[in-house]
Design an enzyme around this catalytic site. Structure first.
Site, PDB file in Angstrom:
ATOM      1  N   ARG A  31      34.241  50.178  34.710  1.00 27.07           N
ATOM      2  CA  ARG A  31      35.456  50.615  35.412  1.00 27.07           C
ATOM      3  C   ARG A  31      35.682  52.117  35.259  1.00 27.07           C
ATOM      4  O   ARG A  31      36.096  52.790  36.204  1.00 27.07           O
ATOM      5  CB  ARG A  31      36.656  49.813  34.910  1.00 27.07           C
ATOM      6  CG  ARG A  31      36.496  48.329  35.222  1.00 27.07           C
ATOM      7  CD  ARG A  31      37.688  47.494  34.819  1.00 27.07           C
ATOM      8  NE  ARG A  31      37.401  46.086  35.054  1.00 27.07           N
ATOM      9  CZ  ARG A  31      38.219  45.100  34.742  1.00 27.07           C
ATOM     10  NH1 ARG A  31      39.395  45.366  34.190  1.00 27.07           N
ATOM     11  NH2 ARG A  31      37.891  43.841  34.997  1.00 27.07           N
ATOM     12  N   GLU A 175      41.045  29.688  29.033  1.00 29.09           N
ATOM     13  CA  GLU A 175      40.586  30.260  30.310  1.00 29.09           C
ATOM     14  C   GLU A 175      39.243  29.676  30.763  1.00 29.09           C
ATOM     15  O   GLU A 175      38.183  30.171  30.375  1.00 29.09           O
ATOM     16  CB  GLU A 175      40.455  31.787  30.201  1.00 29.09           C
ATOM     17  CG  GLU A 175      40.015  32.442  31.500  1.00 29.09           C
ATOM     18  CD  GLU A 175      39.935  33.960  31.429  1.00 29.09           C
ATOM     19  OE1 GLU A 175      39.513  34.576  32.425  1.00 29.09           O
ATOM     20  OE2 GLU A 175      40.285  34.525  30.383  1.00 29.09           O
ATOM     21  N   LYS A 217      44.704  29.432  31.855  1.00 28.81           N
ATOM     22  CA  LYS A 217      44.372  30.599  32.677  1.00 28.81           C
ATOM     23  C   LYS A 217      43.131  30.291  33.510  1.00 28.81           C
ATOM     24  O   LYS A 217      42.006  30.578  33.099  1.00 28.81           O
ATOM     25  CB  LYS A 217      44.137  31.839  31.795  1.00 28.81           C
ATOM     26  CG  LYS A 217      43.785  33.092  32.613  1.00 28.81           C
ATOM     27  CD  LYS A 217      43.633  34.333  31.763  1.00 28.81           C
ATOM     28  CE  LYS A 217      43.205  35.512  32.635  1.00 28.81           C
ATOM     29  NZ  LYS A 217      43.130  36.787  31.891  1.00 28.81           N
ATOM     30  N   SER A 259      42.620  36.874  38.248  1.00 26.73           N
ATOM     31  CA  SER A 259      42.345  37.427  39.572  1.00 26.73           C
ATOM     32  C   SER A 259      40.866  37.353  39.930  1.00 26.73           C
ATOM     33  O   SER A 259      40.518  37.340  41.119  1.00 26.73           O
ATOM     34  CB  SER A 259      42.834  38.876  39.664  1.00 26.73           C
ATOM     35  OG  SER A 259      42.334  39.662  38.607  1.00 26.73           O
ATOM     36  N   GLY A 260      39.989  37.291  38.916  1.00 29.15           N
ATOM     37  CA  GLY A 260      38.567  37.139  39.188  1.00 29.15           C
ATOM     38  C   GLY A 260      38.037  38.273  40.050  1.00 29.15           C
ATOM     39  O   GLY A 260      38.274  39.436  39.781  1.00 29.15           O
ATOM     40  N   GLY A 261      37.342  37.932  41.122  1.00 25.32           N
ATOM     41  CA  GLY A 261      36.765  38.953  42.005  1.00 25.32           C
ATOM     42  C   GLY A 261      37.671  39.349  43.147  1.00 25.32           C
ATOM     43  O   GLY A 261      37.230  40.043  44.075  1.00 25.32           O
ATOM     44  N   ARG A 291      41.754  43.214  36.383  1.00 26.36           N
ATOM     45  CA  ARG A 291      41.320  44.159  37.416  1.00 26.36           C
ATOM     46  C   ARG A 291      42.367  44.344  38.511  1.00 26.36           C
ATOM     47  O   ARG A 291      42.613  45.466  38.966  1.00 26.36           O
ATOM     48  CB  ARG A 291      40.004  43.666  38.029  1.00 26.36           C
ATOM     49  CG  ARG A 291      39.373  44.644  38.971  1.00 26.36           C
ATOM     50  CD  ARG A 291      38.030  44.182  39.501  1.00 26.36           C
ATOM     51  NE  ARG A 291      37.523  42.974  38.888  1.00 26.36           N
ATOM     52  CZ  ARG A 291      36.330  42.448  39.159  1.00 26.36           C
ATOM     53  NH1 ARG A 291      35.545  43.054  40.020  1.00 26.36           N
ATOM     54  NH2 ARG A 291      35.926  41.354  38.576  1.00 26.36           N
TER      55      ARG A 291
END
Length: 330
Positions: A31, A175, A217, A259-261, A291
């Site tokens: 990132r 998760e 999650k 949120s994943g991708g 993210r």
């Protein structure tokens, strides 16, 4: 177990959600690279301070998941990050898994490790001020994947982790992430998500984990990133709620979606649609985004102190949008 239930309820109360700021060194490297920021310990500390000290963000953020390095760091004024969060009435949390490794005998599939020595690490994190924990397991959709063995191995580890966390008086966030990687359609994702959730709650029951003292999650039920036909927010909401109503017991206080991708906009819109359609849901539907909450912040900051205030304004605005999505406003 009432204390853990109180923590769970606080984390999902008042239309707030959780900031996942628990990126590993390798993940934050990616990132920072995109934003042209050198990945040094000091830059990581400065960036987390930017997030945690954003004026007013406690209106929308109830908890923060930190990385091992982060929970030991301090803001520029000398306060520990735990104290910074406590001063804002934001609960400090900690990621306790040690990442993915190949699952022996299962080709490309992986299992999350970190159970060895976990009891002692949880005791230390509790002393450092953590109130809740997180452990992530991933499942890949593909030809013949995920296998029953990989589903079981990861769900068993999640349950053992949750039992250790509750023993230590820390709320476990569990998760199980069905990854967006691939070209699968939303129906395939719904089938796999249901299989994973069913196995997970069986393992939690076997391992005597109190469901009132956890948060879930999970991924949303969504098509793969490379799918020909992309899912609409309405499809995502309808299928996600259909799967979760069948597989998630009512005793669970809340579901904090990852949120994943998804992009920032996609994650917010899909969360909003879920809350618009949550009729008869026994659990709160919230967020634990990493993210999706941070991408625009990093790209605004870019390691430049002159961009500090603007980056904080972006974080505040993004967190507010996710909080409003909990109320079905988008």
């Amino acid at each position: 177990m009432s204390l853990l239930n109180d923590i769970a309820k606080k984390l999902v109360a008042d239309n707030k959600g959780i900031l996942a700021a628990d990126e590993s060194l390798a993940t934050i490297q990616k990132r920072f690279d995109k934003a042209g920021v050198e990945n040094t310990q000091e830059n990581r500390r400065i960036y987390r301070e930017l997030l945690f000290t954003t004026p007013g963000v406690e209106e929308f953020i109830s908890g923060v998941i930190m990385y091992d390095e982060t929970i030991r760091q301090h803001a520029g004024d000398g306060r520990s990050f735990v104290q910074v969060l406590n001063d804002k009435d934001i609960l400090p949390g900690i990621k306790v898994d040690k990442g993915k490794v190949p699952l022996a005998g299962f080709g490309s599939e992986e299992v999350t490790e970190g159970l060895d020595g976990l009891r002692e690490r949880l005791e230390e994190y509790s002393q450092l001020g953590a109130k809740f924990t997180k452990w992530r397991a991933v499942y890949t959709i593909g030809p013949g994947l995920p296998t029953k063995g990989a589903i079981h191995a990861n769900c068993h580890a999640l349950a053992r982790y949750a039992a250790f966390a509750q023993e230590a008086g820390l709320l476990p966030i569990v998760e199980p992430e069905v990854l967006m990687d691939g070209n699968h359609d939303i129906k395939q994702c719904s089938i796999v998500t249901a299989l994973v959730l069913d196995e997970l709650f069986e393992e939690l029951f076997i391992n005597r984990v109190s469901l009132e003292g956890i948060l879930l999650k999970p991924n949303m039920v969504i098509s793969g990133k490379n799918a020909e036909n992309k899912s609409s927010p309405e499809e995502i909401a309808n299928l996600t709620l259909e799967v979760f109503k069948k597989s998630v017991p009512a005793d669970v206080p809340g579901i904090v979606f990852l949120s994943g991708g998804q992009s920032t906009t996609e994650a917010t819109r899909n969360l909003c649609e879920l809350n618009r359609n949550k009729k008869d849901c026994p659990w709160a539907l919230s967020f634990s985004f990493g993210r999706a909450l941070q991408d625009e912040v990093i790209n605004t900051w870019r390691g430049n102190g002159d961009n500090w205030q603007k980056a904080q304004e972006v974080f505040y605005k993004t967190a507010k949008a996710d909080a409003e999505a909990r109320r079905g406003i988008c």
